[in-house]
Design a protein around this motif. Structure first.
Motif, PDB file in Angstrom:
ATOM      1  N   GLY A 125       0.829  -1.191   0.000  1.00 38.34           N
ATOM      2  CA  GLY A 125       0.000   0.000   0.000  1.00 38.34           C
ATOM      3  C   GLY A 125       0.868   1.247   0.000  1.00 38.34           C
ATOM      4  O   GLY A 125       1.941   1.260   0.610  1.00 38.34           O
ATOM      5  N   VAL A 126       0.414   2.262  -0.680  1.00 37.01           N
ATOM      6  CA  VAL A 126       1.115   3.546  -0.704  1.00 37.01           C
ATOM      7  C   VAL A 126       0.097   4.641  -0.408  1.00 37.01           C
ATOM      8  O   VAL A 126      -0.947   4.716  -1.063  1.00 37.01           O
ATOM      9  N   ILE A 127       0.389   5.458   0.589  1.00 42.05           N
ATOM     10  CA  ILE A 127      -0.409   6.647   0.850  1.00 42.05           C
ATOM     11  C   ILE A 127       0.421   7.841   0.418  1.00 42.05           C
ATOM     12  O   ILE A 127       1.508   8.083   0.960  1.00 42.05           O
ATOM     13  N   GLY A 128      -0.065   8.553  -0.580  1.00 41.54           N
ATOM     14  CA  GLY A 128       0.697   9.644  -1.166  1.00 41.54           C
ATOM     15  C   GLY A 128       0.332  10.974  -0.554  1.00 41.54           C
ATOM     16  O   GLY A 128      -0.849  11.276  -0.357  1.00 41.54           O
ATOM     17  N   GLY A 129       1.349  11.785  -0.273  1.00 39.18           N
ATOM     18  CA  GLY A 129       1.132  13.106   0.285  1.00 39.18           C
ATOM     19  C   GLY A 129       1.190  14.172  -0.788  1.00 39.18           C
ATOM     20  O   GLY A 129       1.002  13.896  -1.984  1.00 39.18           O
ATOM     21  N   SER A 130       1.472  15.402  -0.375  1.00 37.10           N
ATOM     22  CA  SER A 130       1.502  16.537  -1.287  1.00 37.10           C
ATOM     23  C   SER A 130       2.466  16.278  -2.441  1.00 37.10           C
ATOM     24  O   SER A 130       3.636  15.989  -2.229  1.00 37.10           O
ATOM     25  N   GLY A 131       1.942  16.344  -3.666  1.00 35.28           N
ATOM     26  CA  GLY A 131       2.766  16.146  -4.849  1.00 35.28           C
ATOM     27  C   GLY A 131       2.687  14.760  -5.442  1.00 35.28           C
ATOM     28  O   GLY A 131       3.043  14.560  -6.599  1.00 35.28           O
ATOM     29  N   LEU A 132       2.233  13.773  -4.671  1.00 38.90           N
ATOM     30  CA  LEU A 132       2.153  12.401  -5.178  1.00 38.90           C
ATOM     31  C   LEU A 132       0.695  11.966  -5.167  1.00 38.90           C
ATOM     32  O   LEU A 132       0.134  11.649  -4.118  1.00 38.90           O
ATOM     33  N   TYR A 133       0.073  11.964  -6.339  1.00 40.77           N
ATOM     34  CA  TYR A 133      -1.351  11.689  -6.448  1.00 40.77           C
ATOM     35  C   TYR A 133      -1.655  10.453  -7.295  1.00 40.77           C
ATOM     36  O   TYR A 133      -2.814  10.151  -7.541  1.00 40.77           O
ATOM     37  N   GLU A 134      -0.621   9.747  -7.754  1.00 46.01           N
ATOM     38  CA  GLU A 134      -0.849   8.546  -8.555  1.00 46.01           C
ATOM     39  C   GLU A 134       0.427   7.724  -8.610  1.00 46.01           C
ATOM     40  O   GLU A 134       1.506   8.174  -8.204  1.00 46.01           O
TER      41      GLU A 134
ATOM     42  N   PRO B 265      -4.456   8.639  -2.368  1.00 49.12           N
ATOM     43  CA  PRO B 265      -3.992  10.016  -2.161  1.00 49.12           C
ATOM     44  C   PRO B 265      -4.513  10.544  -0.831  1.00 49.12           C
ATOM     45  O   PRO B 265      -5.719  10.657  -0.634  1.00 49.12           O
ATOM     46  N   ARG B 266      -3.610  10.840   0.089  1.00 48.99           N
ATOM     47  CA  ARG B 266      -3.992  11.183   1.463  1.00 48.99           C
ATOM     48  C   ARG B 266      -4.943  12.378   1.539  1.00 48.99           C
ATOM     49  O   ARG B 266      -5.871  12.399   2.351  1.00 48.99           O
ATOM     50  N   HIS B 267      -4.682  13.382   0.712  1.00 54.20           N
ATOM     51  CA  HIS B 267      -5.511  14.586   0.739  1.00 54.20           C
ATOM     52  C   HIS B 267      -6.645  14.530  -0.289  1.00 54.20           C
ATOM     53  O   HIS B 267      -7.402  15.498  -0.418  1.00 54.20           O
ATOM     54  N   GLY B 268      -6.769  13.406  -1.007  1.00 51.93           N
ATOM     55  CA  GLY B 268      -7.746  13.303  -2.086  1.00 51.93           C
ATOM     56  C   GLY B 268      -7.198  13.937  -3.352  1.00 51.93           C
ATOM     57  O   GLY B 268      -6.362  14.840  -3.300  1.00 51.93           O
ATOM     58  N   ARG B 269      -7.669  13.454  -4.493  1.00 55.66           N
ATOM     59  CA  ARG B 269      -7.256  14.065  -5.754  1.00 55.66           C
ATOM     60  C   ARG B 269      -7.732  15.513  -5.799  1.00 55.66           C
ATOM     61  O   ARG B 269      -8.884  15.801  -5.488  1.00 55.66           O
ATOM     62  N   GLY B 270      -6.834  16.406  -6.158  1.00 60.23           N
ATOM     63  CA  GLY B 270      -7.157  17.815  -6.122  1.00 60.23           C
ATOM     64  C   GLY B 270      -6.842  18.468  -4.793  1.00 60.23           C
ATOM     65  O   GLY B 270      -7.025  19.675  -4.620  1.00 60.23           O
TER      66      GLY B 270
END
Length: 288
Positions: A6-15, A52-57
């Protein structure tokens, strides 16, 4: 059981690039909806799940990220190894913007978030003395080294509530405590992953020097985003290198992550709240 990363992406990583059979899936949890749909697929023959931790967008603040729902969703999917990617500020001269740091400790200064799956009616106390899985962190270091990025192995992440950046006095205080990097999302994510018995590691992507540095006396979003976007390409390369290092069937973690709940539940069976039992079925069903 086959391994799933699993990968949870932060600011800048959305995919994640290059996923085979990539599908965005919707999941529901007893803790509400996750930050977004989860992108599932496989990479080099290993199953992957990306959120994406913050959601897409980027719609969730650090405080409103649904941390419990995110971890529950990863557990539902069968994630065994969870890698968090987080944008951070540096509190040390030696850790420069553009560098990566593989976290091994946290100081939790957040105060407005739900930090546990357990609660009244089903009480649990889980050790987070060593909140990072050393085995998984080692693989993250090896993967980072293949990308050409300058990587530092081990460091303390101080998690602040945000959404504002630090005052200079706060930044100097955290430096005096020996913290290495500062961010807004490392906690309670790491604590919840431990409660869910998921191996967890954090790749801290350094975007700035916070406001303590004489040449960087103010942090602004434009600066953070610019460096985060550059870091994101390296982060995707790092993620692409993980399957080769982690391939193979899942086994008990030698660090004890997969048995973190063995002696954690305090409430006597006859006194356990049935509603809490139902809510905790995914994350703690093994011991309940």
């Amino acid at each position: 059981m086959d391994r799933m990363i699993g990968v949870i992406g932060g600011s800048g990583l959305y995919e994640i690039d290059g996923l085979e059979d990539a599908t965005w899936v919707s999941l529901e949890t007893p803790w509400g909806a996750p930050s977004d749909q989860v992108l599932t697929g496989s990479l080099s023959g290993v199953k992957m799940a990306f959120l994406p931790r913050h959601g897409r967008g980027h719609v969730h603040t650090p405080t409103t990220v649904p941390y419990r729902a995110n971890i529950d969703a990863m557990k539902q999917l069968g994630v065994s190894d969870l890698v968090a990617v987080s944008a951070v500020g540096s509190l040390k001269e030696a850790y420069a913007p553009g560098d990566f740091l593989i976290v091994d400790q946290y100081i939790d200064r957040t105060f407005a978030r739900e930090k546990s799956f357990f609660g009244p009616g089903l009480v649990g106390h889980v050790s987070v003395a060593h909140p990072i899985c050393a085995r998984l962190a080692g693989h993250c270091t090896s993967a980072a080294q293949t990308t050409g990025v300058r990587v530092h192995q081990g460091g303390t992440y101080i998690a602040m509530e945000g959404p504002q950046f630090s005052t200079k006095a706060e930044s100097e205080l955290y430096r005096s405590w020996g913290a290495d990097v500062i961010g807004m999302t490392g906690m309670p994510e790491a604590k919840l992953a431990r409660e869910a018995e998921i191996c967890y590691a954090c790749i801290a992507m350094i975007t700035d020097y916070d406001c303590w540095h004489p040449d960087h006396d103010a942090v602004d979003v434009a600066q953070v985003v610019a460096v985060a976007q550059k870091n994101a390409a390296k982060a995707r390369d790092l993620v692409a290198a993980l399957p080769a290092l982690l391939a193979g069937p899942v086994s008990d973690c030698p660090e004890g992550c997969s048995h973190a709940l063995d002696s954690a539940v305090m409430t006597a069976p006859a006194k356990r709240d049935p509603e809490m039992m139902t809510k905790l079925k995914t994350v703690a069903g093994r011991v309940l």
